[in-house]
Design a protein around this motif. Structure first.
Motif, PDB file in Angstrom:
ATOM      1  N   LEU A 289       1.405   5.059   0.922  1.00 29.22           N
ATOM      2  CA  LEU A 289       0.872   6.093   1.806  1.00 29.22           C
ATOM      3  C   LEU A 289       1.589   7.415   1.545  1.00 29.22           C
ATOM      4  O   LEU A 289       2.793   7.424   1.263  1.00 29.22           O
TER       5      LEU A 289
ATOM      6  N   TYR B  52      -5.531  -1.325   7.373  1.00 29.04           N
ATOM      7  CA  TYR B  52      -5.614  -1.897   6.037  1.00 29.04           C
ATOM      8  C   TYR B  52      -5.745  -3.416   6.120  1.00 29.04           C
ATOM      9  O   TYR B  52      -5.296  -4.029   7.094  1.00 29.04           O
TER      10      TYR B  52
ATOM     11  N   LEU C 273      -3.945   4.148  10.786  1.00 25.67           N
ATOM     12  CA  LEU C 273      -4.596   3.745   9.547  1.00 25.67           C
ATOM     13  C   LEU C 273      -4.679   2.227   9.507  1.00 25.67           C
ATOM     14  O   LEU C 273      -3.683   1.537   9.763  1.00 25.67           O
TER      15      LEU C 273
ATOM     16  N   THR D 217      -6.805  -3.272   1.124  1.00 24.96           N
ATOM     17  CA  THR D 217      -7.993  -2.421   1.182  1.00 24.96           C
ATOM     18  C   THR D 217      -8.014  -1.603   2.472  1.00 24.96           C
ATOM     19  O   THR D 217      -7.707  -2.125   3.542  1.00 24.96           O
ATOM     20  N   ARG D 218      -8.375  -0.342   2.352  1.00 26.46           N
ATOM     21  CA  ARG D 218      -8.481   0.526   3.535  1.00 26.46           C
ATOM     22  C   ARG D 218      -9.670   0.079   4.385  1.00 26.46           C
ATOM     23  O   ARG D 218     -10.793  -0.058   3.900  1.00 26.46           O
TER      24      ARG D 218
ATOM     25  N   VAL E   3       0.857  -1.184   0.000  1.00 26.26           N
ATOM     26  CA  VAL E   3       0.000   0.000   0.000  1.00 26.26           C
ATOM     27  C   VAL E   3       0.895   1.236   0.000  1.00 26.26           C
ATOM     28  O   VAL E   3       1.863   1.297   0.764  1.00 26.26           O
TER      29      VAL E   3
END
Length: 409
Positions: free
Chosen positions: A342, A367, A365, A373-374, A340
């Protein structure tokens, strides 16, 4: 009798299907047989299956050596605390000594070991006198040792199980779920020595390193073997090695993996036989049964934070220190990578189940570890130093003077 009328004098059959008594009997039999016997058999089989699964997942806790400890732990864990935040004012906790195990938070403060449950009830509050304390957790027990010193102790919720001093200064340590533990120390004439102990503090095994300096160790679940990372200077450059050591063998061991220009500093060994090693330029997932390894090169990026769990690793990689850009990479137990991107710096990461969390400034955050996926975010506070997931949607946050709990939104 009226003339012309006749009456049937045949005896009435009380068992005739149309008789009232027969109908009542059949209704009663139908009611009693409404739940077939096979249903009860299925329920019984399901009960045995569930019980078997619970016993399997707690098999390391239900051995004779661990059974009493497990019962005591469950008893101590009962009760409700005052809730979070939990004050740690006046003490210091390093990011590496803050972790979550079985939904409980373990933190090694500069003066004591503290373990809290999900309601902030203190399960353990045990003092120590180490200047550079390091925490390792294995199942129901914790190993605390003084890095660069000789002192160490083994703790559980029932009390201090062992306390002593190694013969030489301690470089690293590890503890297994059954209470066995190992210390890596300096050794005269060698680059280091690994000593394995039983849960009763009996010496079980020695291994002396003659080619590399050992840096970290991890034990398998039953404490019969270790994966050790080590470093050395060869041909003018830095070289790291990974050893797989069987405590039942007295033979010299050759490294199962060697890396050039990669400083290996940490290792974990999961119940499924997967070992994960983390270095400053590369991480690797190793199947200890086949010795197959899958390397993950950082491609010149810098490692700013990492976490290991269940044969996996979460890595925060950045182009340079303080860069407002991070790659959050998760390596699963087969070596497959999910990444991911960021647009902010990350100072701490944590893995739990299918969740990988990253501390970025004053936010956490969340994931998916498998898809990227967030899943959500939550406020961490401006003083947040480290995070430890307590579940796939909940996180513990280490602040300067308190520990907080939050959930993804």
């Amino acid at each position: 009798m009226r003339q012309g009328e006749r009456f049937d004098t045949t005896e009435i059959d009380m068992n005739h299907p149309r008789s009232g008594a027969s109908r009542r009997k059949k209704r009663k039999e139908t009611k009693e047989r409404r739940v077939p016997r096979w249903v009860f058999r299925v329920i019984f089989i399901l009960f045995l299956s569930v019980a078997g699964v619970l016993l399997w997942f707690n098999r390391n806790n239900l051995t004779p050596a661990n059974l009493l400890e497990w019962v005591q732990t469950q008893a101590v864990g009962l009760g409700i605390g005052d809730g979070y935040p939990y004050s740690i004012a006046g003490s210091t906790v390093s990011s590496g000594n803050f972790r979550s195990v079985n939904h409980e938070i373990f933190m090694l403060r500069d003066t004591e070991l503290t373990v809290l449950n999900s309601t902030a009830k203190e399960l353990i509050s045990r003092p120590h006198s180490f200047s550079k304390p390091v925490l390792k957790v294995g199942g129901l027990r914790s190993l605390i040792y003084n890095l660069g010193g000789k002192g160490y102790q083994i703790e559980s919720q029932s009390g201090t199980l062992a306390k002593g001093n190694a013969e030489n200064n301690i470089l690293a340590g590890a503890i297994a779920q059954n209470g066995r533990y190992a210390l890596i120390t300096q050794a005269d004439g060698y680059f280091g020595c690994l000593t394995a102990y039983s849960a009763k503090k009996e010496v079980l095994f020695h291994y002396w390193f003659s080619d590399y300096y050992p840096t970290a160790a991890a034990l398998n679940a039953d404490g019969t073997g270790a994966v050790v990372t080590a470093v050395s200077a060869k041909n003018g450059g830095l070289t790291s090695a990974v050893y797989l050591i069987d405590f039942g063998s007295t033979k010299a061991v050759e490294p199962i993996a060697v890396y050039s220009e990669n400083m290996l500093t940490d290792v974990s060994w999961a119940d499924n036989g997967t070992a994960v090693v983390v270095g400053d330029r590369m991480a690797s997932v190793i199947q200890t049964s086949t010795r197959k390894k899958t390397d993950y090169d950082y491609q010149g990026l810098l490692l700013s934070a990492y976490d290991m769990d269940a044969g996996r690793a979460a890595l925060a990689l950045t182009p340079y220190r303080g860069a407002a850009q991070t790659t959050l990479a998760v390596l699963d137990s087969s070596g497959k990578t999910t990444s991911v991107q960021l647009k902010q710096a990350v100072s701490s990461v944590s893995l739990y189940g299918d969740c990988a969390a990253a501390l970025s400034g004053s936010q956490v955050l969340f994931y998916s570890a498998s898809t990227g996926t967030r899943l959500g975010a939550c406020d961490a506070g401006s003083d947040a130093k480290a995070i430890a997931l307590g579940g796939e949607q909940s996180v513990y946050i280490l602040g300067v003077s308190e520990v907080r709990s939050a959930s993804a939104k």
